[in-house]
Write a protein that holds these residues in place. Structure first.
Motif, PDB file in Angstrom:
ATOM      1  N   UNK A 155     107.502 -52.338 102.758  1.00 40.05           N
ATOM      2  CA  UNK A 155     108.085 -53.654 102.538  1.00 40.05           C
ATOM      3  C   UNK A 155     107.095 -54.728 102.950  1.00 40.05           C
ATOM      4  N   UNK A 156     106.660 -55.520 101.979  1.00 35.81           N
ATOM      5  CA  UNK A 156     105.739 -56.638 102.210  1.00 35.81           C
ATOM      6  C   UNK A 156     106.440 -57.888 101.699  1.00 35.81           C
ATOM      7  N   UNK A 157     106.976 -58.676 102.635  1.00 40.77           N
ATOM      8  CA  UNK A 157     107.855 -59.776 102.252  1.00 40.77           C
ATOM      9  C   UNK A 157     107.339 -61.083 102.839  1.00 40.77           C
ATOM     10  N   UNK A 158     107.130 -62.043 101.979  1.00 40.39           N
ATOM     11  CA  UNK A 158     106.718 -63.391 102.370  1.00 40.39           C
ATOM     12  C   UNK A 158     105.470 -63.378 103.250  1.00 40.39           C
ATOM     13  N   UNK A 159     104.410 -62.779 102.704  1.00 29.82           N
ATOM     14  CA  UNK A 159     103.086 -62.857 103.306  1.00 29.82           C
ATOM     15  C   UNK A 159     102.226 -63.773 102.428  1.00 29.82           C
ATOM     16  N   UNK A 160     100.941 -63.784 102.656  1.00 26.17           N
ATOM     17  CA  UNK A 160     100.026 -64.545 101.788  1.00 26.17           C
ATOM     18  C   UNK A 160      99.072 -63.590 101.082  1.00 26.17           C
ATOM     19  N   UNK A 161      99.581 -62.415 100.748  1.00 31.74           N
ATOM     20  CA  UNK A 161      98.756 -61.358 100.173  1.00 31.74           C
ATOM     21  C   UNK A 161      98.257 -61.750  98.787  1.00 31.74           C
ATOM     22  N   UNK A 162      96.957 -61.666  98.621  1.00 33.34           N
ATOM     23  CA  UNK A 162      96.349 -61.876  97.314  1.00 33.34           C
ATOM     24  C   UNK A 162      95.696 -60.599  96.788  1.00 33.34           C
ATOM     25  N   UNK A 163      95.556 -59.593  97.671  1.00 31.37           N
ATOM     26  CA  UNK A 163      94.885 -58.356  97.274  1.00 31.37           C
ATOM     27  C   UNK A 163      95.622 -57.161  97.864  1.00 31.37           C
ATOM     28  N   UNK A 164      96.020 -56.233  96.981  1.00 31.88           N
ATOM     29  CA  UNK A 164      96.697 -55.011  97.410  1.00 31.88           C
ATOM     30  C   UNK A 164      96.089 -53.841  96.637  1.00 31.88           C
ATOM     31  N   UNK A 165      95.851 -52.686  97.308  1.00 30.63           N
ATOM     32  CA  UNK A 165      95.214 -51.537  96.638  1.00 30.63           C
ATOM     33  C   UNK A 165      96.200 -50.740  95.774  1.00 30.63           C
ATOM     34  N   UNK A 166      96.564 -51.311  94.634  1.00 24.19           N
ATOM     35  CA  UNK A 166      97.557 -50.658  93.771  1.00 24.19           C
ATOM     36  C   UNK A 166      97.120 -49.266  93.322  1.00 24.19           C
ATOM     37  N   UNK A 167      95.811 -49.064  93.178  1.00 24.44           N
ATOM     38  CA  UNK A 167      95.328 -47.776  92.688  1.00 24.44           C
ATOM     39  C   UNK A 167      95.673 -46.626  93.621  1.00 24.44           C
ATOM     40  N   UNK A 168      96.006 -46.944  94.865  1.00 21.08           N
ATOM     41  CA  UNK A 168      96.343 -45.902  95.836  1.00 21.08           C
ATOM     42  C   UNK A 168      97.797 -45.468  95.777  1.00 21.08           C
ATOM     43  N   UNK A 169      98.634 -46.207  95.092  1.00 18.45           N
ATOM     44  CA  UNK A 169     100.068 -45.932  95.147  1.00 18.45           C
ATOM     45  C   UNK A 169     100.414 -44.522  94.708  1.00 18.45           C
ATOM     46  N   UNK A 170      99.678 -43.984  93.758  1.00 23.29           N
ATOM     47  CA  UNK A 170      99.989 -42.648  93.250  1.00 23.29           C
ATOM     48  C   UNK A 170      99.835 -41.566  94.313  1.00 23.29           C
ATOM     49  N   UNK A 171      99.186 -41.877  95.420  1.00 27.42           N
ATOM     50  CA  UNK A 171      98.971 -40.885  96.477  1.00 27.42           C
ATOM     51  C   UNK A 171     100.129 -40.823  97.475  1.00 27.42           C
ATOM     52  N   UNK A 172     101.084 -41.741  97.360  1.00 29.66           N
ATOM     53  CA  UNK A 172     102.235 -41.728  98.261  1.00 29.66           C
ATOM     54  C   UNK A 172     103.305 -40.809  97.667  1.00 29.66           C
ATOM     55  N   UNK A 173     103.306 -39.576  98.096  1.00 29.43           N
ATOM     56  CA  UNK A 173     104.120 -38.549  97.449  1.00 29.43           C
ATOM     57  C   UNK A 173     105.616 -38.683  97.725  1.00 29.43           C
ATOM     58  N   UNK A 174     106.018 -39.399  98.793  1.00 23.77           N
ATOM     59  CA  UNK A 174     107.431 -39.518  99.150  1.00 23.77           C
ATOM     60  C   UNK A 174     107.952 -40.946  99.017  1.00 23.77           C
ATOM     61  N   UNK A 175     107.180 -41.839  98.460  1.00 22.32           N
ATOM     62  CA  UNK A 175     107.554 -43.253  98.433  1.00 22.32           C
ATOM     63  C   UNK A 175     108.780 -43.472  97.556  1.00 22.32           C
ATOM     64  N   UNK A 176     109.882 -43.924  98.176  1.00 19.37           N
ATOM     65  CA  UNK A 176     111.121 -44.168  97.431  1.00 19.37           C
ATOM     66  C   UNK A 176     111.432 -45.654  97.289  1.00 19.37           C
ATOM     67  N   UNK A 177     110.807 -46.495  98.113  1.00 18.07           N
ATOM     68  CA  UNK A 177     111.067 -47.933  98.041  1.00 18.07           C
ATOM     69  C   UNK A 177     109.763 -48.698  98.262  1.00 18.07           C
ATOM     70  N   UNK A 178     109.478 -49.613  97.328  1.00 22.13           N
ATOM     71  CA  UNK A 178     108.290 -50.455  97.446  1.00 22.13           C
ATOM     72  C   UNK A 178     108.686 -51.888  97.149  1.00 22.13           C
ATOM     73  N   UNK A 179     108.293 -52.802  98.033  1.00 23.65           N
ATOM     74  CA  UNK A 179     108.625 -54.212  97.845  1.00 23.65           C
ATOM     75  C   UNK A 179     107.425 -55.067  98.210  1.00 23.65           C
TER      76      UNK A 179
END
Length: 346
Positions: A155-179
């Motif tokens: 959960x990443x809520x109301x930060x100032x994020x401009x860069x996130x490593x989306x290419x890594x998401x496929x490696x999270x084998x149990x990820x059920x919630x992403x925000x």
């Protein structure tokens, strides 16, 4: 007789060592002290001793982070809201952690931390990340790598994020919630989520981002919120999750002017919120297959022209019943209040 002798010999050895009384169960600290027998990981003692409670690090070693233990769930949480810099956070995770698996990592209302650096957690894993109301700008590649096999929620809520490593998401084998909400993101690649077979809830609202690509191969997806971004056109194959459980799709307030046919999964009962966009019509080629499959459409707040282009909604199949009340023509009249006879000559 031989087996009895071996058992007695083992008890005698343990008693002589002074580590475990033969009449008592071993305590967590006893097991911790014996951990050298079972090997090391990254030069630190192994974290898992099944049947015993995990052990927090010494408070002074991880200050200003705070470790808490929940006895009901036998889990530890680590709150680092008071950390002063990314250098300090990295130093904290170089301390001795008797247990290396935590339930949750949290940072909230922090104005100091700007970057989550690669490898910052130094092998410590978490099931959940709760990072809200901060000045965090960048999450580097491999910043969360120690939790690839454990993280169920990010959960990443109301930060100032401009860069996130989306290419890594496929490696999270149990990820059920992403925000990732309320962040100044310019582009979000939809295909970065493809293949996350455990993903159930996806929240990416209010980023003013252009969401490009398609969402596919998400067999357990139930809810997806893409509201308040910048998606003027919804292309074909945009949502092709393959999930029979998909229930809600939020696309409100995106300045959407058109939706191409075949844009969504035709799932029975799927509720799509298209409110507050710039649709001038509900195109039959796009929306009929979806409504015939049992879908529900919310289209309030769109400047619908209400000519012959929507006559198909008033046919004998009564598909208008699956359009939520609130959709209006440009003059403010509700679609449900229109006289169907006005379409007789269409």
């Amino acid at each position: 007789m031989k087996s009895h002798f071996i058992i007695l010999l083992f008890i005698g050895v343990v008693c002589d060592s002074g580590q475990i009384n033969r009449l008592e169960y071993p305590t967590p600290s006893d097991v911790y002290n014996l951990s050298d027998i079972y090997g090391k990981q990254d030069d630190r003692k192994q974290p898992e001793y099944y049947g015993y409670e995990p052990v927090c690090p010494n408070a002074e070693d991880i200050n200003p982070c705070v470790c808490t233990y929940d006895s009901l769930s036998n889990a530890m949480d680590l709150n680092c809201s008071a950390v002063e810099s990314q250098e300090q956070l990295k130093q904290i995770f170089e301390a001795d952690f008797p247990s290396m698996n935590f339930r949750e990592f949290g940072i909230k209302h922090n104005k100091n931390l700007k970057v989550l650096e690669a490898g910052v957690f130094n092998g410590i894993s978490f099931e959940k990340f709760d990072i809200r109301y901060n000045n965090l700008e960048i999450i580097e590649v491999q910043a969360l790598d120690s939790s690839y096999e454990t993280a169920t929620g990010i959960t990443l809520y109301e930060n100032t994020i401009t860069s996130f490593p989306y290419d890594e998401l496929s490696q999270f084998s149990k990820l059920s919630s992403f925000a990732i909400n309320y962040s100044p993101l310019s582009v979000i690649p939809a295909d970065a989520f493809n293949g996350l077979t455990a993903l159930v809830n996806l929240h990416m609202c209010c980023n003013d981002a252009d969401i490009v690509g398609t969402f596919q191969d998400l067999p357990n997806l139930r809810y997806i919120d893409l509201g308040s971004n910048d998606i003027p056109t919804i292309p074909a194959q945009f949502i092709k999750s393959g999930s029979s459980d998909l229930s809600y799709l939020e696309l409100y307030s995106n300045n959407i002017v058109s939706v191409e046919p075949g844009a969504f999964d035709n799932v029975n009962g799927l509720d799509i919120n298209m409110g507050g966009n710039s649709l001038s019509t509900l195109d039959e080629a796009t929306w009929r297959p979806y409504l015939e499959a049992g879908g529900i459409l919310e289209a309030g707040g769109n400047p619908l022209v209400c000519g012959c282009d929507i006559a198909w909604l008033y046919g004998e199949d009564q598909l208008l019943e699956q359009v939520k009340r609130g959709a209006t023509c440009t003059d403010g009249e509700l679609l449900q209040d229109l006289d169907p006879s006005m379409f007789d000559n269409c």
